[in-house]
Design an enzyme around this catalytic site. Structure first.
Site, PDB file in Angstrom:
ATOM      1  N   ASP A 113       0.967  -1.050  -0.085  1.00 14.74           N
ATOM      2  CA  ASP A 113       0.028  -0.005  -0.092  1.00 14.74           C
ATOM      3  C   ASP A 113       0.766   1.227   0.095  1.00 14.74           C
ATOM      4  O   ASP A 113       2.174   1.276   0.379  1.00 14.74           O
ATOM      5  CB  ASP A 113      -0.960  -0.113   1.077  1.00 14.74           C
ATOM      6  CG  ASP A 113      -2.049   0.596   0.977  1.00 14.74           C
ATOM      7  OD1 ASP A 113      -2.258   1.616   0.169  1.00 14.74           O
ATOM      8  OD2 ASP A 113      -3.127   0.608   1.813  1.00 14.74           O
TER       9      ASP A 113
HETATM   10  C1  BGC Z   1      -5.189   3.164   0.144  1.00 19.58           C
HETATM   11  C2  BGC Z   1      -5.462   2.143  -1.076  1.00 19.58           C
HETATM   12  C3  BGC Z   1      -5.081   2.837  -2.343  1.00 19.58           C
HETATM   13  C4  BGC Z   1      -4.087   3.883  -2.393  1.00 19.58           C
HETATM   14  C5  BGC Z   1      -3.502   4.419  -3.515  1.00 19.58           C
HETATM   15  C6  BGC Z   1      -3.896   3.979  -0.039  1.00 19.58           C
HETATM   16  O1  BGC Z   1      -4.166   5.093   0.844  1.00 19.58           O
HETATM   17  O2  BGC Z   1      -5.019   2.585   1.438  1.00 19.58           O
HETATM   18  O3  BGC Z   1      -6.611   1.403  -0.956  1.00 19.58           O
HETATM   19  O4  BGC Z   1      -5.196   2.035  -3.414  1.00 19.58           O
HETATM   20  O5  BGC Z   1      -3.785   4.536  -1.247  1.00 19.58           O
HETATM   21  O6  BGC Z   1      -4.346   5.464  -3.736  1.00 19.58           O
END
Ligand code: BGC
Length: 942
Positions: free
Chosen positions: A268
């Site tokens: 993530d």
């Molecule tokens: C979220 C993810 C997301 C990523 C990119 C993160 O903060 O937890 O679900 O895909 O950001 O935007």
């Protein structure tokens, strides 16, 4: 093959720095779409420099990884997410890029999709998002989200598919298959236990192994093994003291070794915290929000570690290989890659259908709904959510929608000028008493009130990055609804968002609909449900508690939620959602699986039809006994009578959605495999299928059970070993480009086939054949197509002996059997069970990680052999099978059996008898092909 590899190497050496010359050279193997994925992967891998390899395992902007122009590798584009294709940002900031071509169809939120209980719609939603992602030039889409709804307070519950692992697994698999059919990789997230947003980046989850295995992991496992997902995103939080983005247990042991995942694991954004762990614990691609990309843990720091010998090159190769595999599987390097489409009428229809089938009718007294437009003069529409746009909200899952039909707009579209619609806002953040007064006046002047309230995507409600403080309706809506219903008892309440407490007014209103966040066609969908153009068929994918304090996470105090001193302990264990409410006998507001219809359904004729391996199929009938066409979701729950370990009161193990005209009756079959009876025994660290009496419960919701019967499950069948025979995979030194010597599988050439043994499969003949004869090692569809005409009617055994000696070095190894079966007869529900035993027949060696049977509609999915992630072993196959392969006749089955010998590591030698025991039950293979493979082993200097 030898010649080809050598040729490729020569080409690489001659032209590695000369793009023009490269372009004129014969097409390299990795660009040849006719070659199997693994051949292309290995070829491309062999051409990459160390720096290029490093560039593949980390980001070079917020949502991209670097291109490698000299090899024609384009920049890879990732994007959120589960509900459509997010607007473009960056590259180095979270601010919108300000483009005018980055709109997308906004689908209903995940929980609304979950509420459809319709896997076909899951497929269609994935397909639409895949098509629009391709249109926008994306490669990997960051969704679906499948974290389990553990507490109503989690800020991201709206993105996920509800509280049940089985439902989430089925729904996400359809979505993934649909999305990936468009040459896009889905990325299932957040693996694992990201069940709260509070302290999400650091919170440490302590959960018992049983709850982990039975509640929090199955949807991910289904994404991998049934959806065939190509990418997985690690979660921000920690499990047992280690961050999930580089958690050895989750990523190496479970995801890759046990489940056989062959795709890539990405972090993530900013979920990576440590170079050593990122290097060793299964992370293949680091994404982030910092902008100095060279400083990413998997960039310069990792490179330094590789150069100093702290990390092995084989480990890097394994990461790169997984990235390349996803690229090649999604046809990034092919000229005929799907181009996609956007904002088509078909896309809009799918968005509307998901909303229509996801909206849940929770209350409908005296047929308050559907409304009859002809009988109405004035409708008062009240509530801020009647006009509020939601699609862009919620953070990363927000969509810049092509358009968004609000509920008010949808109602106006539906009734046209025939009915007078008056709108009153009623409430708003910071709004005064005058709003309520005007709304009450509007209510008094109307024939019917449609109140549209609930939550929204403001931070602190249904929004990423924070949890809700409570389960209350905000902005004084409890009082407002009471005033409105007092002014006009014909008040229909529609709530958007996730679950809230309703006791203040529920018994006073005649009708209630749960509308979630229904996407850009939501207003039209809602109007069609309210006026009966569509008969509601949504069912709750999560229990609606009466009050927060009834929920398990709240009952166990702060350590169970939101956590104390940085740790949250899942003290309720398995008892999540309805498992808690049913086992503890607590009355919910609305139970899991609940949802009304404008018609009625009668369940009858339950018959439990045994299969010969001891499992069972539930057959029953459903009849539409009302006046309107409609759909019912029949749910099957299993209750164990005398469990040795505590089990939840009942658990969902199957469901079917059926569409019936008035008076129509349909028979339904829901097969239960062994897994439906199994539980995870943490002392044995294995799934156990106990011998016991079970109740099979079938109904319209988890608390509206219409049919029941008893079933005695005889437990796991005892293996019966038959003839012994020897199968020795040829010793073959192959691509000795890592530290050890490698023996085992080889793609095969004319003079050195992959393996040539033929062996006796009980009384039937199952042949091995040289891979070279079929090209690579895919064994599917040999000439004549009938190598395997057989009935698996007896217990059969496929044993083989191995022995390897590393002469003092360390042995590593993986082992797998894949058997592909084809059948023409779809009538029966097949069950095939396989056990692998070793060490002279007595001790199971390693763990069988999959004995599932996958329906492969239209496409043969090639399942995988083992690979040892850390050591960078060669992987010999990857799903899907040859593109375009079709199963003739009625369809096909893949039986995927894997046994990963983690324990071999560190031994000097290994020898064992292996038995593959096949227990047939209830089906006949009329024509088919089959092949079995033995794994490969390696020695590594210690
Ligand atoms: C979220 C993810 C997301 C990523 C990119 C993160 O903060 O937890 O679900 O895909 O950001 O935007």
């Amino acid at each position: 093959m030898k010649t080809r590899c050598l040729g490729a190497l020569l080409l690489g050496a001659l032209f590695s720095n000369n793009f023009n010359a490269f372009a004129q050279a014969p097409k390299p193997v990795y660009l040849d779409a006719a070659q199997p994925v693994e051949v292309r992967v290995e070829d491309l891998l062999s051409r990459l420099t160390l720096a290029e390899k490093i560039s593949i395992v980390h980001a070079d902007s917020k949502f991209t990884t670097a291109a490698i122009p000299r090899l024609n590798i384009p920049r890879r584009w990732l994007d959120d997410g589960p509900h459509g294709v997010r607007e473009d940002i960056g590259p180095d900031t979270w601010q919108p890029a300000g483009r005018t071509d980055d709109f997308s169809t906004a689908m209903p939120s995940g929980i609304c999709l979950g509420a459809t209980w319709n896997p076909d719609l899951g497929f269609k939603e994935g397909e639409v998002i895949g098509q629009e992602a391709r249109w926008r030039g994306k490669d990997i889409m960051l969704g679906p989200g499948v974290n389990i709804l553990r507490t109503p307070l989690c800020g991201r519950n709206f993105e996920y598919l509800g509280e049940d692992p089985f439902l989430s697994g089925v729904m996400c698999s359809g979505y993934i298959r649909g999305e990936q059919s468009q040459d896009i990789s889905s990325c299932v997230k957040h693996f694992a236990l990201n069940n709260q947003e509070y302290q999400r980046g650091s919170i440490n989850v302590e959960v018992d192994e049983r709850a982990l295995r039975e509640i929090y992991l199955p949807a991910f496992k289904a994404a991998v093994q049934s959806g065939g997902v190509w990418s997985v995103m690690g979660a921000y939080n920690q499990l047992r003291g280690q961050h999930c983005c580089h958690n050895d247990y989750l990523l190496n042991k479970i995801l890759k070794d046990e489940w056989g995942f062959q795709g890539l694991v990405m972090s993530d954004w900013d979920g990576t915290h440590d170079t050593q762990q990122a290097g060793l614990n299964g992370l293949d691609l680091e994404m982030g929000t910092e902008t100095n990309y060279a400083n990413f843990y998997l960039a310069q720091p990792y490179l330094k570690g590789l150069q100093s010998g702290e990390f092995s090159m084989a480990g890097l190769d394994e990461k790169v290989r997984r990235n390349l595999r996803v690229m090649i599987a999604t046809h990034v390097l092919d000229t005929d890659r799907k181009k996609g489409s956007f904002n088509t009428a078909a896309h809009q229809t799918v968005a509307r259908q998901v909303a229509e089938e996801g909206i849940v009718l929770l209350k409908n007294e005296n047929h308050a709904l559907p409304l009859a437009a002809a009988k109405l003069k004035t409708i008062a529409v009240i509530g801020e959510n009647a006009t509020r746009l939601h699609a862009h909200g919620g953070d990363s899952s927000g969509i810049k929608a092509f358009y968004e039909i609000t509920p008010l707009q949808g109602l106006v579209n539906r009734v046209g000028t025939n009915v007078n619609i008056i709108y009153s806002e009623g409430y708003r953040k910071g709004g005064g008493a005058d709003l309520a007064e005007r709304a009450v006046a509007a209510a008094k002047s109307a024939d019917v009130v449609i109140y549209i309230g609930g939550l929204n995507h403001d931070r602190g409600f249904d929004c990423e990055g924070a949890d809700r403080a409570d389960m209350k309706l905000p902005y004084g809506q409890d009082e407002l609804i009471q005033k409105i219903v007092a002014a006009n008892p014909k008040t229909i309440v529609v709530l958007e968002g996730t679950m809230v407490e309703m006791d203040a007014w529920l018994d006073q209103v005649p009708a209630l609909l749960q509308g979630w966040y229904p996407g850009m066609e939501g207003g039209n969908a809602l109007a069609r449900v309210l006026f009966g153009d569509v008969n509601p068929s949504g069912k709750l994918p999560a229990t609606f508690p009466k009050k927060l304090s009834d929920t398990p996470a709240a009952m166990f105090g702060a350590s169970a939620y939101p956590g104390t001193n940085g740790t949250v302990t899942y003290a309720e264990g398995l008892l999540v959602g309805y498992r808690w409410f049913d086992t503890k006998n607590i009355e919910p507001q609305f139970p899991f699986g609940f949802g009304l219809s404008y018609t009625t359904f009668k369940y009858s004729d339950l018959k439990l039809v045994p299969a010969t391996n001891g499992t069972v199929t539930a057959q029953f009938a459903i009849e539409n006994t009302g006046q309107l066409a409609g759909a019912e979701v029949a749910q099957l729950y299993v209750h164990q009578k005398n469990p040795a370990l505590m089990r939840p009161e009942k658990e969902l193990k199957g469901f079917r959605k059926v569409f019936l005209k008035p008076g129509e009756k349909q028979s339904i079959s829901i097969p239960l495999d062994k897994a439906a009876f199994a539980y995870y025994d943490d002392t044995q660290q294995a799934w156990v299928t106990p011998e016991d009496d079970f109740e099979i419960l079938i109904g319209s919701s988890s608390r509206d059970l219409r049919l029941r019967d008893h079933w005695h499950f005889a437990g796991s069948p005892k293996p019966g070993h038959a003839k012994v025979f020897n199968l020795y995979p040829p010793y073959y030194a192959f691509k000795n480009n890592w530290s050890g010597r490698e023996i085992g599988w080889h793609p095969g050439t004319g003079d050195a086939p992959q393996w040539t043994a033929s062996f006796d499969f009980a009384t039937n003949s199952l042949y091995g054949y040289p891979a070279s004869a079929r090209g690579w090692h895919y064994g599917w569809n040999p000439t004549g197509d009938d190598l395997f005409p057989k009935k698996l009617s007896d217990i059969s055994s496929l044993p083989c002996n191995f022995s390897y000696d590393c002469g003092g070095d360390d042995l590593h190894g993986d082992f797998a059997y894949d058997i592909f079966l084809r059948r023409d007869d779809r009538k029966a529900e097949p069950q095939l069970e396989v056990m692998v035993w070793g060490a002279n027949n007595s001790t199971p060696i390693g763990q069988i990680i999959s004995t599932n049977i996958l329906e492969a509609d239209g496409t043969a999915f090639d399942l995988w052999a083992g690979t040892n992630a850390a050591a960078g072993y060669y992987v010999y196959s990857f799903a899907p099978h040859q593109k375009g392969d079709k199963l003739a006749g009625g369809g096909g089955l893949n039986v995927d059996l894997m046994d990963f010998f983690g324990q071999l590591k560190g031994r000097e030698n290994f020898s064992s008898e292996m038995y593959l025991d096949v227990v047939e039950a209830g089906f006949e293979i009329v024509r088919g092909t089959g092949w079995a493979t033995c794994g490969w082993f390696s020695c590594e200097a210690n």
